[in-house]
Design a protein around this motif. Structure first.
Motif, mmCIF file in Angstrom:
data_model
loop_
_atom_site.group_PDB
_atom_site.id
_atom_site.type_symbol
_atom_site.label_atom_id
_atom_site.label_comp_id
_atom_site.label_asym_id
_atom_site.label_seq_id
_atom_site.Cartn_x
_atom_site.Cartn_y
_atom_site.Cartn_z
ATOM 1 N N PHE A 65 -6.882 -12.660 20.945
ATOM 2 C CA PHE A 65 -6.490 -12.606 19.518
ATOM 3 C C PHE A 65 -6.907 -10.638 19.030
ATOM 4 O O PHE A 65 -7.117 -10.223 20.115
ATOM 5 N N ALA A 66 -6.068 -10.173 18.131
ATOM 6 C CA ALA A 66 -5.953 -8.917 17.533
ATOM 7 C C ALA A 66 -6.065 -8.720 15.796
ATOM 8 O O ALA A 66 -5.248 -9.928 15.595
ATOM 9 N N PHE A 67 -6.451 -7.928 15.375
ATOM 10 C CA PHE A 67 -6.591 -7.996 14.543
ATOM 11 C C PHE A 67 -5.724 -6.486 14.243
ATOM 12 O O PHE A 67 -5.078 -5.696 14.859
ATOM 13 N N PHE A 68 -4.826 -6.529 13.251
ATOM 14 C CA PHE A 68 -3.528 -5.518 12.906
ATOM 15 C C PHE A 68 -3.753 -5.156 11.418
ATOM 16 O O PHE A 68 -4.174 -5.678 10.335
ATOM 17 N N ALA A 69 -2.999 -3.916 10.870
ATOM 18 C CA ALA A 69 -3.830 -3.542 9.571
ATOM 19 C C ALA A 69 -2.128 -3.172 9.372
ATOM 20 O O ALA A 69 -1.418 -2.062 10.350
ATOM 21 N N GLU A 70 -1.384 -3.297 8.400
ATOM 22 C CA GLU A 70 -0.107 -2.457 8.156
ATOM 23 C C GLU A 70 0.376 -2.676 6.548
ATOM 24 O O GLU A 70 -0.086 -3.096 6.017
ATOM 25 N N ALA A 71 1.172 -1.174 6.538
ATOM 26 C CA ALA A 71 1.325 -0.792 5.417
ATOM 27 C C ALA A 71 2.989 -0.957 5.551
ATOM 28 O O ALA A 71 3.471 -0.472 6.450
ATOM 29 N N ASN A 72 3.616 -1.223 4.373
ATOM 30 C CA ASN A 72 4.817 -1.543 4.563
ATOM 31 C C ASN A 72 5.226 -0.564 3.009
ATOM 32 O O ASN A 72 4.166 -1.257 1.924
ATOM 33 N N ALA A 73 6.330 -0.592 2.412
ATOM 34 C CA ALA A 73 7.170 -0.267 1.134
ATOM 35 C C ALA A 73 9.019 -0.973 1.576
ATOM 36 O O ALA A 73 9.075 -0.709 2.319
ATOM 37 N N GLY A 74 8.556 -1.682 0.154
ATOM 38 C CA GLY A 74 9.969 -1.921 0.124
ATOM 39 C C GLY A 74 10.788 -1.641 -1.698
ATOM 40 O O GLY A 74 10.447 -1.758 -2.179
ATOM 41 N N TYR A 75 12.244 -2.221 -1.396
ATOM 42 C CA TYR A 75 12.879 -1.517 -1.962
ATOM 43 C C TYR A 75 13.776 -3.385 -2.696
ATOM 44 O O TYR A 75 14.096 -4.522 -2.246
ATOM 45 N N GLN A 76 13.435 -3.994 -4.375
ATOM 46 C CA GLN A 76 13.922 -5.091 -4.665
ATOM 47 C C GLN A 76 15.057 -4.537 -5.958
ATOM 48 O O GLN A 76 14.863 -4.156 -6.212
ATOM 49 N N PHE A 77 15.573 -5.908 -5.091
ATOM 50 C CA PHE A 77 16.380 -6.122 -6.171
ATOM 51 C C PHE A 77 17.288 -7.894 -6.687
ATOM 52 O O PHE A 77 16.785 -8.412 -6.263
ATOM 53 N N GLY A 78 17.830 -7.928 -8.028
ATOM 54 C CA GLY A 78 17.693 -9.560 -7.105
ATOM 55 C C GLY A 78 18.304 -9.726 -9.147
ATOM 56 O O GLY A 78 18.907 -9.277 -10.205
ATOM 57 N N VAL A 81 -0.942 -2.389 1.587
ATOM 58 C CA VAL A 81 -2.076 -2.736 2.191
ATOM 59 C C VAL A 81 -2.081 -3.541 3.016
ATOM 60 O O VAL A 81 -3.177 -4.161 1.476
ATOM 61 N N LEU A 82 -2.364 -4.223 4.101
ATOM 62 C CA LEU A 82 -2.358 -5.687 4.063
ATOM 63 C C LEU A 82 -3.211 -6.007 5.755
ATOM 64 O O LEU A 82 -2.772 -4.918 7.163
ATOM 65 N N PRO A 83 -4.437 -6.420 5.824
ATOM 66 C CA PRO A 83 -4.508 -6.604 7.297
ATOM 67 C C PRO A 83 -4.421 -8.032 7.367
ATOM 68 O O PRO A 83 -3.814 -8.450 6.380
ATOM 69 N N GLY A 84 -4.526 -8.728 8.594
ATOM 70 C CA GLY A 84 -4.555 -9.667 9.789
ATOM 71 C C GLY A 84 -4.619 -10.188 10.451
ATOM 72 O O GLY A 84 -5.400 -9.011 11.401
#
Length: 202
Positions: A112-125, A144-147
């Motif tokens: 098992f491993a913990f991870f931390a993630e940072a992400n950025a995205g452009y939205q369109f629809g 910013v999210l954990p998992g």
């Protein structure tokens, strides 16, 4: 709220980590799939039923820079289709391509491993009713999210990600009038969202 997101990022990424089960140059391929259906009917009213179906797929590709750090790209998507008793259809979609970075921390000698993630995205629809476009959407999001990840084998792993902290900006344009509505929102979704995904390591 902005300071809270910065502090959370520092807390998540600033810890000392043990060696994860990646090698430099490994390619991680994965994603999530969501499908849901719903129906609504007014009580004691005939022919008032409305049905809707939602579908979303979110592929993700990353490269291991070190045994603990992964950087990559993703493309989240959400599609909705609903129909009322008059067979009038409403459809909409929202697509969010973006980039992410992750830091993994193995839990002792386990898989098992913990991870931390940072992400950025452009939205369109856009949204349509009875075949006519009613709204268009543009914006961006930062999260910013954990998992937690479980390495089933050296080449396959399961993961679960919580909602974390996020900021979202959306511009909604009404096609009939041209009026644009801008919405900015901070969200703390840690207890509200949980996504399950699979990943392959090459």
């Amino acid at each position: 709220m902005k300071k809270l997101i910065v502090l959370a990022a520092v807390a998540l990424f600033g810890t000392q980590v043990a060696k994860a089960q990646f090698s430099k140059g490994d390619v991680i391929l994965g994603g999530t799939l969501n499908v849901s259906t719903a129906s609504q009917k007014q009580k004691d009213v005939d022919n008032s039923k409305t049905t809707s179906t939602s579908f979303g797929i979110s592929p993700k590709v990353g490269v291991a820079l070190t045994p603990n750090w992964v950087i990559g790209v993703f493309a989240e998507s959400a599609f909705t289709n609903s129909k009322n008793v008059s067979d009038k259809k409403s459809t909409s979609y929202l697509i969010t391509p973006g980039i992410f970075v992750r830091n993994y921390h193995m839990i002792g000698e386990s898989k098992f491993a913990f991870f931390a993630e940072a992400n950025a995205g452009y939205q369109f629809g856009q949204a349509k009713f009875d075949g006519n476009k009613t709204n268009t959407y543009n914006g961006f999001s930062v999260n910013v999210l954990p998992g937690i990840t479980y390495f089933v084998t050296k080449h396959f792993m399961l993961e679960g990600a919580f909602g974390g902290l996020g900021y979202n900006y959306t511009q909604d344009k009404a096609e009939a009038t041209g009026i644009k509505t801008n919405t900015s929102a901070f969200a703390f979704n840690f207890p509200k969202e949980f996504k399950i995904g699979v990943n392959w390591i090459f």
